[in-house]
Design a protein around this motif. Structure first.
Motif, PDB file in Angstrom:
ATOM      1  N   GLN A 110      22.395  29.899  75.654  1.00 58.41           N
ATOM      2  CA  GLN A 110      22.351  29.349  74.280  1.00 58.41           C
ATOM      3  C   GLN A 110      23.501  29.064  73.702  1.00 58.41           C
ATOM      4  O   GLN A 110      23.602  28.606  72.605  1.00 58.41           O
ATOM      5  CB  GLN A 110      21.522  30.463  73.508  1.00 58.41           C
ATOM      6  CG  GLN A 110      20.187  30.848  73.900  1.00 58.41           C
ATOM      7  CD  GLN A 110      19.584  31.851  73.395  1.00 58.41           C
ATOM      8  OE1 GLN A 110      20.060  32.659  72.703  1.00 58.41           O
ATOM      9  NE2 GLN A 110      18.097  31.933  73.426  1.00 58.41           N
ATOM     10  N   ASN A 111      24.508  29.364  74.456  1.00 59.07           N
ATOM     11  CA  ASN A 111      26.025  29.141  74.191  1.00 59.07           C
ATOM     12  C   ASN A 111      26.656  28.526  75.123  1.00 59.07           C
ATOM     13  O   ASN A 111      27.257  29.114  76.004  1.00 59.07           O
ATOM     14  CB  ASN A 111      26.551  30.593  73.689  1.00 59.07           C
ATOM     15  CG  ASN A 111      25.842  30.862  72.259  1.00 59.07           C
ATOM     16  OD1 ASN A 111      26.369  30.744  71.260  1.00 59.07           O
ATOM     17  ND2 ASN A 111      24.797  31.842  72.686  1.00 59.07           N
ATOM     18  N   ALA A 114      25.584  37.180  70.131  1.00 61.55           N
ATOM     19  CA  ALA A 114      25.639  36.088  69.354  1.00 61.55           C
ATOM     20  C   ALA A 114      26.055  36.539  67.944  1.00 61.55           C
ATOM     21  O   ALA A 114      26.915  36.000  67.449  1.00 61.55           O
ATOM     22  CB  ALA A 114      24.174  35.518  69.207  1.00 61.55           C
ATOM     23  N   GLU A 162      35.297  24.540  68.149  1.00 58.47           N
ATOM     24  CA  GLU A 162      34.843  25.412  68.973  1.00 58.47           C
ATOM     25  C   GLU A 162      35.513  25.824  70.117  1.00 58.47           C
ATOM     26  O   GLU A 162      35.848  24.877  70.895  1.00 58.47           O
ATOM     27  CB  GLU A 162      33.307  25.148  69.263  1.00 58.47           C
ATOM     28  CG  GLU A 162      32.517  26.326  70.044  1.00 58.47           C
ATOM     29  CD  GLU A 162      31.132  26.000  70.347  1.00 58.47           C
ATOM     30  OE1 GLU A 162      30.436  26.779  70.600  1.00 58.47           O
ATOM     31  OE2 GLU A 162      31.072  24.648  70.525  1.00 58.47           O
ATOM     32  N   ARG A 212      29.915  36.739  67.887  1.00 62.53           N
ATOM     33  CA  ARG A 212      30.485  35.116  68.149  1.00 62.53           C
ATOM     34  C   ARG A 212      30.291  34.752  66.734  1.00 62.53           C
ATOM     35  O   ARG A 212      31.075  33.884  66.584  1.00 62.53           O
ATOM     36  CB  ARG A 212      29.686  34.344  69.318  1.00 62.53           C
ATOM     37  CG  ARG A 212      30.365  33.056  69.072  1.00 62.53           C
ATOM     38  CD  ARG A 212      29.822  32.246  70.449  1.00 62.53           C
ATOM     39  NE  ARG A 212      30.786  31.138  70.639  1.00 62.53           N
ATOM     40  CZ  ARG A 212      30.679  29.988  71.561  1.00 62.53           C
ATOM     41  NH1 ARG A 212      29.705  30.128  72.543  1.00 62.53           N
ATOM     42  NH2 ARG A 212      31.357  29.253  71.513  1.00 62.53           N
TER      43      ARG A 212
END
Length: 230
Positions: free
Chosen positions: A32-33, A142, A2, A145
């Motif tokens: 959240q990321n 998101a 990642e 992503r």
């Protein structure tokens, strides 16, 4: 493995740009990321509120308000972005969207004038309804992503193609064609009246001078904006 993901924004940080909404949406996305960051180039009255919101969310280490950035440094800012986040409801042209796309950055924005003309939903980014919640905006980020490498590359290529349609040569040609049509129509209307040929010809010459000056002005303006995105 990642890698870090950068949500970017460039522009005047003013209340009418809907930046509290944008900050809320991006902070939700960041929460959240873990490997995501928010990078903002620009300054204005909303900067302190954006900073306060990110601090309260515990994200001060991943929200980077850079202040005014220009020239080559601005090009570096665009180059570092993975997606351009834009929530303004008061745009007329959306030139920062074009600048971002010129560097292959897809965008997420609201379906408003000046935005819908640039952001093509599912092609060079995602266009959300005007009543989309910050949570829905966060989910669109998101979605970018989560794209596969080929999927993201397709968005990036479409973004570059969109920006190319706003290039100096393309924009100038479109302006010339528009005014050529207007002048031809105007000349046709004149011909139905009792004006002399000489008067009509002189009028056309004057209008073409105006057109040439306008085309040069448009060319210079677009060249300046495009140069800042390189």
């Amino acid at each position: 493995m990642e890698t870090d993901f950068v949500v970017g924004h460039v522009g005047r940080l003013a209340p009418e740009k809907n930046l509290t909404y944008l900050t809320e949406a991006v902070c939700l996305f960041l929460s959240q990321n873990e490997r995501a960051h928010f990078m903002v180039a620009g300054d204005g009255a909303s900067a302190s509120e954006m900073r306060r919101m990110s601090d309260e969310a515990g994200l001060q280490g991943r929200c980077h308000l850079l202040g005014v950035v220009e020239g080559a440094e601005l090009a570096d800012v665009y180059d570092a972005m993975d997606v351009f986040a834009f929530s303004s409801r008061s745009e007329t042209q959306g030139l920062v969207l074009v600048e971002a796309m010129a560097t292959g950055v897809p965008a997420v924005g609201l379906d408003e004038p000046g935005v819908r003309e640039v952001v093509l939903n599912g092609k060079n980014g995602y266009l959300l309804s005007t009543d989309a919640s910050p949570s829905q905006f966060s989910k669109a980020l998101a979605r970018v992503r989560a794209l596969t490498v080929p999927g993201r590359a397709a968005l990036q290529e479409e973004a570059r193609l969109t920006a190319a349609s706003y290039s100096r040569s393309s924009t100038t040609q479109q302006t010339v064609e528009l005014y050529s049509h207007a002048i031809a129509s105007h000349a046709g209307a004149r011909a139905t009246r009792t004006r002399s040929f000489e008067a009509t010809l002189e009028g056309l010459k004057q209008e073409w001078r105006i057109l040439a000056n306008l085309a040069n002005a448009v060319k210079d303006a677009v060249a300046t904006r495009s140069g800042s995105a390189k």
